[in-house]
Structures are given as structure tokens and as C-alpha cells.
Design a protein around this motif. Sequence first.
Motif, PDB file in Angstrom:
ATOM      1  N   ASN A  23       1.457  -0.969  -0.002  1.00 27.25           N
ATOM      2  CA  ASN A  23      -0.003  -0.289   0.495  1.00 27.25           C
ATOM      3  C   ASN A  23       0.361   1.378  -0.212  1.00 27.25           C
ATOM      4  OD1 ASN A  23       0.663   0.319   2.868  1.00 27.25           O
ATOM      5  ND2 ASN A  23      -1.153  -0.372   3.047  1.00 27.25           N
ATOM      6  N   GLN A 150       3.403  -5.392   8.197  1.00 20.91           N
ATOM      7  CA  GLN A 150       2.394  -4.438   8.078  1.00 20.91           C
ATOM      8  C   GLN A 150       1.153  -4.225   6.733  1.00 20.91           C
ATOM      9  OE1 GLN A 150       3.519  -1.086  10.324  1.00 20.91           O
ATOM     10  NE2 GLN A 150       1.282  -0.541   9.843  1.00 20.91           N
ATOM     11  N   GLU A 153      -0.776  -7.389   5.853  1.00 20.03           N
ATOM     12  CA  GLU A 153      -1.599  -7.253   7.112  1.00 20.03           C
ATOM     13  C   GLU A 153      -2.729  -6.548   6.969  1.00 20.03           C
ATOM     14  OE1 GLU A 153       0.149  -9.390  10.658  1.00 20.03           O
ATOM     15  OE2 GLU A 153       0.031  -7.176  10.529  1.00 20.03           O
ATOM     16  N   GLU A 154      -2.797  -4.997   6.323  1.00 15.11           N
ATOM     17  CA  GLU A 154      -3.061  -3.852   5.712  1.00 15.11           C
ATOM     18  C   GLU A 154      -3.766  -4.722   4.575  1.00 15.11           C
ATOM     19  OE1 GLU A 154      -0.999  -0.313   8.461  1.00 15.11           O
ATOM     20  OE2 GLU A 154      -1.090  -0.666   5.922  1.00 15.11           O
ATOM     21  N   CYS A 155      -3.375  -5.048   3.692  1.00 14.00           N
ATOM     22  CA  CYS A 155      -3.878  -5.654   2.218  1.00 14.00           C
ATOM     23  C   CYS A 155      -5.144  -6.594   2.960  1.00 14.00           C
ATOM     24  CB  CYS A 155      -2.986  -5.430   1.279  1.00 14.00           C
ATOM     25  SG  CYS A 155      -2.023  -4.173   0.612  1.00 14.00           S
TER      26      CYS A 155
END
Length: 243
Positions: A23, A150, A153-155
Motif C-alpha cells: 500500500n 504490516q 496485513e493491511e491489504c
Amino acid sequence: MNTLPLLENHDAPLIALGGTLCNGRLWQPVSEQLNVTHFSSVTLSAGNSAQALASQLLDVLPPRFCLVGFSLGAIVALQMLALAPHRLAGLALLSVNPLRDLPDNATGRRAAVKEAARLGIAPWLTENLWAKYVAPHHLDNASLHQTIVQMAEECGIDVFANQTEVAISRDDHRDALAAFSAPVLIINGAYDAICTPSHHQAAAAAAPHARWITIPESGHFLPLEAPQLVAIAMRNWIQESTS
């Protein structure tokens, strides 16, 4: 603190496309170094083919822009080039594989998504991809590892599944690259085990006017491993593209 003068790029804003499980965090160190007036990063999450993602982006982006793609983002950038070369003031490809995916890869790619869902993205990535992502001397970099985990995990798994289909179904757009007359920048890391020197050679051979830079101390994740060197090369490319 960035001491480079502010670079005005209003007429061709910089659009940055991230890679698989990436991201905006991917581009933050580079954007801080670049110091340009108009910069936007895109997470490739809303489509399951390069054609769909490219069409969606072309519908909403300005009439003319500089485009940089990293890894999967470079695949989508090449699709955008094929669809609308007149819209691109310049093209930068980081950690790129311009070839079609091998048909035999599809089963393994889809199995990886299922395994990541079963184990959790963070442990799966650490076990299966971390050693391929960065140069050997960066493997102990806890901050770099944390940023990459991170982002993953956010995706999340659904985005990973879509991005996997993009990789599987991608086309070879080297003919569009060969016909493109605006500035082209290609950057790879010497330790990249995913998008190898031969992949970048294939891209560079299709665009003989391109500038090809190899960063000696970097692996696949150029924007996070060598943000200053990437920013310097990109800043020169932006100036050439907007002159």
C-alpha cells in the motif's frame, strides 16, 4: 530533512502503483526524498486483471501524468501504456517482469493464497517470501520486515487473491514499450530473486532508449531498501518527462 528544491510537476503529476500486498507505505520513503508537488500512490485492490485495473485508473486519472509501477504495479503500468500511451508523460518500471506468467505457475500461486489464509499472512510471508524480498544483508532489518508485513496485513487475503489473478493473467506488452517515445526509466536490485536481471534485460531490450539502473545493494523491494537512490533516479526522470 530533504534539502532538494521543490519540484513542480503540476502538468504531469506522479502516479505510483504498488506491488502485491503493498500500500502507500511502500512509497513513503521515496516520496519524502523526491519532494515533488503532485504525487499520489495507488493500492491495486479493486480488480482481478491488469486490464480491469488499468481501465479503472485511466477513467479517473488526469489527462497526462508520469507513471511509476513497482513489481505487480509495473505490470499494470505496462497495461496502461498499451491502452493509452498518449496519456503518459513518462514511464518508470521498478522490479519488473514484462513477460507473461508461465501457465504452470497458476496452480502454485492460487495454492499460496489458500496457505496464507490458513496460516495468516504475516507468518506465511515471513516463511515463504521474506528471504526473496530483500538483499541478504537486509534480512536482519526488523523495521523493514515490519513495514512489509504490516502492508500485507493491511491489504488482507481478498486483495492478495485478486492480485494473484492479475499476475496469472498478465499480458506481454513489450511491443507497446518499444513504440513509446517518452522517457522510460528501469530500475532493478542486484539481489532481486523475484524479478531477475534477465527480466529487466527483456524490458530494456524492448525500449533501447530507456535508462536502466541496477542498484547494487538492493533486493526486490527497491523503494524501501534504497529510497534515496530510487528518488534521485526518479527525480531526474520526472524532470526529463516534464521538460
